[in-house]
Design a protein around this motif. Structure first.
Motif, mmCIF file in Angstrom:
data_model
loop_
_atom_site.group_PDB
_atom_site.id
_atom_site.type_symbol
_atom_site.label_atom_id
_atom_site.label_comp_id
_atom_site.label_asym_id
_atom_site.label_seq_id
_atom_site.Cartn_x
_atom_site.Cartn_y
_atom_site.Cartn_z
ATOM 1 N N TYR A 31 0.739 -1.209 0.023
ATOM 2 C CA TYR A 31 0.153 0.009 -0.164
ATOM 3 C C TYR A 31 0.785 1.279 -0.101
ATOM 4 O O TYR A 31 1.989 1.083 0.269
ATOM 5 N N GLN A 39 -6.734 3.194 2.868
ATOM 6 C CA GLN A 39 -6.457 1.649 3.714
ATOM 7 C C GLN A 39 -5.329 1.929 4.673
ATOM 8 O O GLN A 39 -5.607 1.422 5.952
ATOM 9 N N LYS A 40 -4.345 2.764 4.536
ATOM 10 C CA LYS A 40 -3.591 3.173 5.765
ATOM 11 C C LYS A 40 -4.114 4.001 6.670
ATOM 12 O O LYS A 40 -4.014 3.692 7.898
ATOM 13 N N ALA A 43 -6.085 1.640 8.686
ATOM 14 C CA ALA A 43 -5.140 0.870 9.708
ATOM 15 C C ALA A 43 -4.497 1.584 10.737
ATOM 16 O O ALA A 43 -4.632 1.173 11.930
ATOM 17 N N GLN A 54 -9.132 -2.188 7.975
ATOM 18 C CA GLN A 54 -8.375 -1.916 9.148
ATOM 19 C C GLN A 54 -7.125 -2.816 9.471
ATOM 20 O O GLN A 54 -6.018 -2.563 10.163
ATOM 21 N N PRO A 57 -4.237 -3.453 5.528
ATOM 22 C CA PRO A 57 -4.355 -2.630 4.453
ATOM 23 C C PRO A 57 -3.592 -2.996 3.344
ATOM 24 O O PRO A 57 -3.583 -2.130 2.296
#
Length: 197
Positions: A31, A39-40, A43, A54, A57
């Motif tokens: 990622y 996505q980060k 997370a 979460q 990611p």
């Protein structure tokens, strides 16, 4: 000697069963964290209500061939994976955004949890006038990537940076779509980053 070999075989077998049972694979995962991807953000807890992404990611994997192929419009940020559909939700255009300056150089950073033979990395950006309150579609994006980094089948290290120039003439909110195309599978990895000019 026989007991040691049997224990090793059983251990390998259990590891293989564990991978199959959890739906895991030996494929690569990764990622972008600069600019920080949706996505980060999920997370690290900056954004909540993200579902499964979460916890993983690095797993936004979908069909390669973008833009002529790949995930369907409206599912691009999740790589076409319904498990991660929260990434496609525009949240009213309110995802946290990285500040950028149009026309300036920027260093894009990937993090990988596993390596894989790579075709290239491509970076797309939304058109001026796109609607940040709607899901991302091909029509929302400029037709050509503003940065392409060939990787010629090499495997990336655990982190990798690319420098490129952000297109000039951008203002307001935009999305940068990073696509990591895998050379020896039919998939690619997708990462959407919200940015503010």
């Amino acid at each position: 000697m026989r007991k040691k070999i049997s224990a090793a075989v059983i251990g390998i077998g259990l590891a293989a069963i564990s991978v199959l049972a959890t739906g895991g694979s030996a494929s690569s995962h990764g990622y972008t964290d600069s600019p920080i991807s949706r996505q980060k953000l999920c997370a690290n807890g900056t954004v909540t209500g993200c579902g499964d992404i979460q916890y993983e990611p690095q797993s936004v994997e979908g069909p390669k061939g973008f833009p002529s192929g790949g995930p369907a419009d409206g599912t691009i940020c999740a790589g076409g994976n319904s498990r991660f559909s929260q990434l496609d939700d525009p949240r009213g255009g309110n995802w946290p955004a990285t500040r950028m300056t149009a026309g300036q150089s920027y260093t894009f950073n990937w993090r990988f949890t596993a390596s894989h033979s790579t075709t290239d990395f491509k970076y797309y950006i939304t058109k001026n006038g796109w609607n940040p309150g709607q899901k991302l579609t091909r029509a929302s994006l400029e037709s050509q990537p503003f940065l392409t980094v060939p990787y010629n089948g090499q495997r990336p290290p655990s982190t990798l940076s690319h420098s490129g120039t952000i297109p000039s003439g951008k203002s307001g909110r935009h999305v940068i779509l990073a696509v990591w195309t895998i050379a020896d599978t039919s998939n690619a990895f997708y990462a959407c980053s919200d940015v503010q000019f």
